[in-house]
Enzyme design. Structure first.
Site, PDB file in Angstrom:
ATOM      1  N   ASP A  75      -7.854  -4.342   0.251  1.00 31.12           N
ATOM      2  CA  ASP A  75      -8.338  -4.082  -0.943  1.00 31.12           C
ATOM      3  C   ASP A  75     -10.225  -4.082  -0.493  1.00 31.12           C
ATOM      4  O   ASP A  75     -10.163  -4.942  -0.036  1.00 31.12           O
ATOM      5  CB  ASP A  75      -9.045  -4.244  -2.533  1.00 31.12           C
ATOM      6  N   SER A  76     -10.221  -2.696  -0.206  1.00 23.26           N
ATOM      7  CA  SER A  76     -11.744  -2.596   0.912  1.00 23.26           C
ATOM      8  C   SER A  76     -12.704  -1.452   0.236  1.00 23.26           C
ATOM      9  O   SER A  76     -11.585  -0.550  -0.924  1.00 23.26           O
ATOM     10  CB  SER A  76     -10.898  -2.126   2.187  1.00 23.26           C
TER      11      SER A  76
ATOM     12  N   ASN B 201      -0.972   4.264   1.495  1.00 26.08           N
ATOM     13  CA  ASN B 201      -1.735   4.738   1.760  1.00 26.08           C
ATOM     14  C   ASN B 201      -1.679   4.146   3.485  1.00 26.08           C
ATOM     15  O   ASN B 201      -1.387   3.053   3.659  1.00 26.08           O
ATOM     16  CB  ASN B 201      -3.171   3.836   1.685  1.00 26.08           C
TER      17      ASN B 201
ATOM     18  N   PHE C 117     -10.661   8.376   9.092  1.00 25.22           N
ATOM     19  CA  PHE C 117      -9.817   8.243   7.639  1.00 25.22           C
ATOM     20  C   PHE C 117     -10.656   7.566   7.075  1.00 25.22           C
ATOM     21  O   PHE C 117     -11.737   6.750   7.319  1.00 25.22           O
ATOM     22  CB  PHE C 117      -8.994   6.118   8.683  1.00 25.22           C
ATOM     23  N   GLY C 118     -10.705   8.027   6.108  1.00 27.86           N
ATOM     24  CA  GLY C 118     -12.186   7.045   4.645  1.00 27.86           C
ATOM     25  C   GLY C 118     -12.691   7.533   5.295  1.00 27.86           C
ATOM     26  O   GLY C 118     -13.489   8.860   5.188  1.00 27.86           O
TER      27      GLY C 118
ATOM     28  N   GLU D 195      -2.075  -1.226 -11.535  1.00 28.98           N
ATOM     29  CA  GLU D 195      -3.019  -0.480 -11.907  1.00 28.98           C
ATOM     30  C   GLU D 195      -3.643  -1.605 -11.473  1.00 28.98           C
ATOM     31  O   GLU D 195      -4.124  -2.818 -11.725  1.00 28.98           O
ATOM     32  CB  GLU D 195      -3.071  -0.767 -13.647  1.00 28.98           C
TER      33      GLU D 195
ATOM     34  N   THR E  59       0.764  -1.304  -0.350  1.00 31.14           N
ATOM     35  CA  THR E  59      -0.250  -0.145  -0.214  1.00 31.14           C
ATOM     36  C   THR E  59       1.147   1.281  -0.065  1.00 31.14           C
ATOM     37  O   THR E  59       1.895   1.416   0.283  1.00 31.14           O
ATOM     38  CB  THR E  59      -1.068  -0.361   1.331  1.00 31.14           C
TER      39      THR E  59
ATOM     40  N   ARG F  25     -11.189  -4.963   7.667  1.00 30.21           N
ATOM     41  CA  ARG F  25      -9.751  -5.520   8.170  1.00 30.21           C
ATOM     42  C   ARG F  25      -9.774  -5.974   8.968  1.00 30.21           C
ATOM     43  O   ARG F  25      -8.885  -6.593   9.321  1.00 30.21           O
ATOM     44  CB  ARG F  25      -9.502  -4.024   8.658  1.00 30.21           C
TER      45      ARG F  25
END
Length: 213
Positions: free
Chosen positions: A74-75, A15, A158-159, A45, A13, A195
């Protein structure tokens, strides 16, 4: 069962929020975790049509480039009234600058345009994929269901956490401590976050806590 993991692990990641969460979950397992960003690895990609496919793409790319086992996440957030959007495009809804304030406003606007009424049911999905340089992979999925709350609340920003309230709770993820959101209960029941639940499955198959035989 997955393949036991020892030694160094690449967290696939760039992120910083995801990296911090994963390092927090890994701290009890004596794993030497380094991020793809720290190794200067490019972001592949994401051409998959599911969380699992995109997770695998990222894990395979990092494992091949680093020559080390790699763990990819991946979330995303799936909103029932928006036919599951933003889903696998959750990060992309935040734009090139990853401004989730923009993404949250986009969701709120889309709900109004759809004529949706509260409660706005939604769920988070996380798929963790562990890839080895020899091509072997193992994937683990976690989900948490709840509803969206507007306006956004909480300081742990976060997000989409400031608008997501998990079932049986009145607070958003952003109003919870990291331990409350991700901690695995001592009785072995599932952790709260998507997660944490995916990680619990991964850890049970591939990791041993420090001090375990």
């Amino acid at each position: 069962m997955g393949r036991p993991l020892t030694g160094r692990l690449v967290i696939a990641t760039h992120n910083s929020g995801k990296l911090a969460e994963m390092r927090g979950l890994l701290e009890h397992y004596g794993v030497d975790a380094v991020s793809a960003a720290e190794l200067g690895l490019p972001d592949p990609e994401e051409t998959g049509s599911t969380f699992a496919e995109n997770s695998e793409i990222k894990a395979r790319a990092a494992a091949k480039a680093a020559g080390l086992p790699a763990l990819a996440d991946d979330s995303g957030l799936c909103v029932a009234a928006l036919n599951g959007d933003p889903g696998i495009y959750s990060a992309r809804w935040a734009g090139a600058g990853r401004d989730f304030g923009v993404a949250i406003k986009r969701i709120e606007t889309a709900l109004k345009e759809a004529g949706a009424q509260a409660p706005f049911k939604a769920h988070f999905v996380c798929v963790l994929t562990l890839a080895f340089p020899d091509g072997e992979i193992h994937s683990f999925e976690g989900k948490v269901f709840g509803a969206l709350a507007f306006p956004p609340r909480g300081e742990h920003n976060f997000g989409y956490d400031p608008i997501f309230t998990p079932e049986t709770f009145t607070r958003t993820f952003a109003e919870m401590s990291a331990q409350e959101k991700h901690g695995i209960p001592a009785d072995g029941s599932p952790g709260l976050s998507h997660r944490a639940r995916a990680f619990q499955a991964f850890a049970g198959a591939c990791l041993s806590a420090q001090g375990d035989d």
